[in-house]
Scaffold this motif. Structure first.
Motif, PDB file in Angstrom:
ATOM      1  N   ASP A 266       0.831  -1.209   0.000  1.00 14.62           N
ATOM      2  CA  ASP A 266       0.000   0.000   0.000  1.00 14.62           C
ATOM      3  C   ASP A 266       0.867   1.262   0.000  1.00 14.62           C
ATOM      4  O   ASP A 266       0.615   2.186  -0.773  1.00 14.62           O
ATOM      5  N   TYR A 267       1.889   1.291   0.836  1.00 13.28           N
ATOM      6  CA  TYR A 267       2.784   2.457   0.863  1.00 13.28           C
ATOM      7  C   TYR A 267       3.542   2.580  -0.461  1.00 13.28           C
ATOM      8  O   TYR A 267       3.736   3.688  -0.962  1.00 13.28           O
ATOM      9  N   ALA A 268       3.957   1.463  -1.043  1.00 14.41           N
ATOM     10  CA  ALA A 268       4.664   1.491  -2.330  1.00 14.41           C
ATOM     11  C   ALA A 268       3.763   2.061  -3.423  1.00 14.41           C
ATOM     12  O   ALA A 268       4.220   2.857  -4.253  1.00 14.41           O
ATOM     13  N   ARG A 269       2.493   1.680  -3.420  1.00 11.57           N
ATOM     14  CA  ARG A 269       1.541   2.220  -4.415  1.00 11.57           C
ATOM     15  C   ARG A 269       1.419   3.732  -4.291  1.00 11.57           C
ATOM     16  O   ARG A 269       1.134   4.418  -5.259  1.00 11.57           O
ATOM     17  N   ARG A 270       1.631   4.235  -3.085  1.00 14.06           N
ATOM     18  CA  ARG A 270       1.530   5.681  -2.853  1.00 14.06           C
ATOM     19  C   ARG A 270       2.872   6.386  -3.011  1.00 14.06           C
ATOM     20  O   ARG A 270       3.012   7.550  -2.649  1.00 14.06           O
TER      21      ARG A 270
ATOM     22  N   GLY B 137      10.182  11.671   1.236  1.00 16.29           N
ATOM     23  CA  GLY B 137      11.051  12.800   0.906  1.00 16.29           C
ATOM     24  C   GLY B 137      12.402  12.588   1.564  1.00 16.29           C
ATOM     25  O   GLY B 137      13.028  11.554   1.412  1.00 16.29           O
ATOM     26  N   ASP B 138      12.821  13.578   2.363  1.00 11.71           N
ATOM     27  CA  ASP B 138      14.087  13.477   3.085  1.00 11.71           C
ATOM     28  C   ASP B 138      13.924  12.797   4.440  1.00 11.71           C
ATOM     29  O   ASP B 138      14.892  12.620   5.169  1.00 11.71           O
ATOM     30  N   GLY B 139      12.690  12.452   4.782  1.00 13.99           N
ATOM     31  CA  GLY B 139      12.418  11.867   6.089  1.00 13.99           C
ATOM     32  C   GLY B 139      11.985  10.415   6.000  1.00 13.99           C
ATOM     33  O   GLY B 139      12.105   9.767   4.952  1.00 13.99           O
ATOM     34  N   PHE B 140      11.458   9.945   7.115  1.00 14.61           N
ATOM     35  CA  PHE B 140      11.050   8.550   7.209  1.00 14.61           C
ATOM     36  C   PHE B 140       9.700   8.441   7.898  1.00 14.61           C
ATOM     37  O   PHE B 140       9.343   9.255   8.748  1.00 14.61           O
ATOM     38  N   VAL B 141       8.971   7.405   7.511  1.00 14.24           N
ATOM     39  CA  VAL B 141       7.728   7.034   8.187  1.00 14.24           C
ATOM     40  C   VAL B 141       7.997   5.688   8.857  1.00 14.24           C
ATOM     41  O   VAL B 141       8.426   4.737   8.199  1.00 14.24           O
ATOM     42  N   PHE B 142       7.762   5.656  10.166  1.00 10.12           N
ATOM     43  CA  PHE B 142       7.922   4.441  10.952  1.00 10.12           C
ATOM     44  C   PHE B 142       6.535   3.858  11.162  1.00 10.12           C
ATOM     45  O   PHE B 142       5.651   4.536  11.695  1.00 10.12           O
ATOM     46  N   ILE B 143       6.340   2.630  10.717  1.00 13.40           N
ATOM     47  CA  ILE B 143       4.995   2.049  10.683  1.00 13.40           C
ATOM     48  C   ILE B 143       4.920   0.822  11.581  1.00 13.40           C
ATOM     49  O   ILE B 143       5.700  -0.120  11.425  1.00 13.40           O
TER      50      ILE B 143
ATOM     51  N   ALA C 291      12.692   1.532   3.310  1.00 16.38           N
ATOM     52  CA  ALA C 291      14.036   1.750   3.846  1.00 16.38           C
ATOM     53  C   ALA C 291      14.454   0.563   4.708  1.00 16.38           C
ATOM     54  O   ALA C 291      15.644   0.236   4.776  1.00 16.38           O
ATOM     55  N   ALA C 292      13.478  -0.068   5.377  1.00 17.18           N
ATOM     56  CA  ALA C 292      13.801  -1.222   6.230  1.00 17.18           C
ATOM     57  C   ALA C 292      12.532  -1.993   6.554  1.00 17.18           C
ATOM     58  O   ALA C 292      11.450  -1.417   6.673  1.00 17.18           O
ATOM     59  N   ARG C 293      12.700  -3.305   6.704  1.00 23.07           N
ATOM     60  CA  ARG C 293      11.620  -4.185   7.159  1.00 23.07           C
ATOM     61  C   ARG C 293      12.066  -4.820   8.467  1.00 23.07           C
ATOM     62  O   ARG C 293      13.189  -5.297   8.559  1.00 23.07           O
ATOM     63  N   ARG C 294      11.180  -4.814   9.433  1.00 24.33           N
ATOM     64  CA  ARG C 294      11.476  -5.417  10.750  1.00 24.33           C
ATOM     65  C   ARG C 294      12.852  -4.993  11.254  1.00 24.33           C
ATOM     66  O   ARG C 294      13.671  -5.812  11.653  1.00 24.33           O
ATOM     67  N   TRP C 295      13.071  -3.680  11.242  1.00 22.07           N
ATOM     68  CA  TRP C 295      14.351  -3.139  11.682  1.00 22.07           C
ATOM     69  C   TRP C 295      14.452  -3.244  13.200  1.00 22.07           C
ATOM     70  O   TRP C 295      13.533  -2.867  13.924  1.00 22.07           O
ATOM     71  N   ARG C 296      15.553  -3.786  13.672  1.00 25.67           N
ATOM     72  CA  ARG C 296      15.723  -3.981  15.106  1.00 25.67           C
ATOM     73  C   ARG C 296      16.944  -3.217  15.595  1.00 25.67           C
ATOM     74  O   ARG C 296      18.045  -3.397  15.089  1.00 25.67           O
ATOM     75  N   GLY C 297      16.705  -2.380  16.605  1.00 29.84           N
ATOM     76  CA  GLY C 297      17.787  -1.694  17.295  1.00 29.84           C
ATOM     77  C   GLY C 297      17.874  -2.246  18.704  1.00 29.84           C
ATOM     78  O   GLY C 297      17.177  -3.194  19.058  1.00 29.84           O
ATOM     79  N   THR C 298      18.693  -1.636  19.518  1.00 29.77           N
ATOM     80  CA  THR C 298      18.825  -2.115  20.893  1.00 29.77           C
ATOM     81  C   THR C 298      17.601  -1.753  21.734  1.00 29.77           C
ATOM     82  O   THR C 298      17.351  -2.365  22.765  1.00 29.77           O
TER      83      THR C 298
ATOM     84  N   VAL D 287       9.608   3.475   5.791  1.00 28.62           N
ATOM     85  CA  VAL D 287       9.604   3.913   4.398  1.00 28.62           C
ATOM     86  C   VAL D 287      10.116   5.341   4.318  1.00 28.62           C
ATOM     87  O   VAL D 287      10.029   6.103   5.279  1.00 28.62           O
ATOM     88  N   ARG D 288      10.653   5.670   3.173  1.00 29.90           N
ATOM     89  CA  ARG D 288      11.126   7.041   2.927  1.00 29.90           C
ATOM     90  C   ARG D 288       9.943   7.933   2.587  1.00 29.90           C
ATOM     91  O   ARG D 288       9.037   7.523   1.882  1.00 29.90           O
TER      92      ARG D 288
END
Length: 117
Positions: free
Chosen positions: A20-24, A47-53, A29-36, A44-45
């Protein structure tokens, strides 16, 4: 077995949300991104920012929404801070936090900027 079914259903829901986001016009930028400090289902990107979903799947939208806890939101914020730490603007990177609710029929409800800070 129930755990595996839930895992696969969650993966399917995340894939639908990603599509859905790709269609829009958003690029993943990342799938199931894991930090500490936590995991983010999809980044997803924008513009110059990111959407965390955060993707929540359940029988209906209300139950899916109920599954998002305050502690989880704090972990997502922390993980997002880690994610942008090495980006050129660091903590000044434009960020948005969306929640994608998916019901048992695969229908989606996207809540943009669900928990602004």
């Amino acid at each position: 077995m129930n755990g595996m079914l839930n895992y696969l259903a969650g993966q399917s829901a995340e894939g639908s949300v990603e599509a859905d986001y790709a269609r829009r016009g958003h690029r993943v930028a990342a799938r199931r991104w894991r930090g500490t400090r936590g995991e983010i289902d999809l980044v997803v990107r924008d513009g110059d920012g990111f959407v965390f979903i955060e993707v929540k799947k359940s029988r209906d939208f209300a139950r899916a929404a109920e599954r998002l806890t305050r502690a989880q939101v704090r972990r997502i914020y922390g993980a997002a801070e880690e994610f942008v730490a090495d980006k050129p603007k660091g903590q000044l990177t434009d960020m948005r936090f969306d929640v994608a609710l998916v019901d048992s029929h695969g229908q989606m409800q996207i809540i943009e900027n669900a928990y602004a800070f």
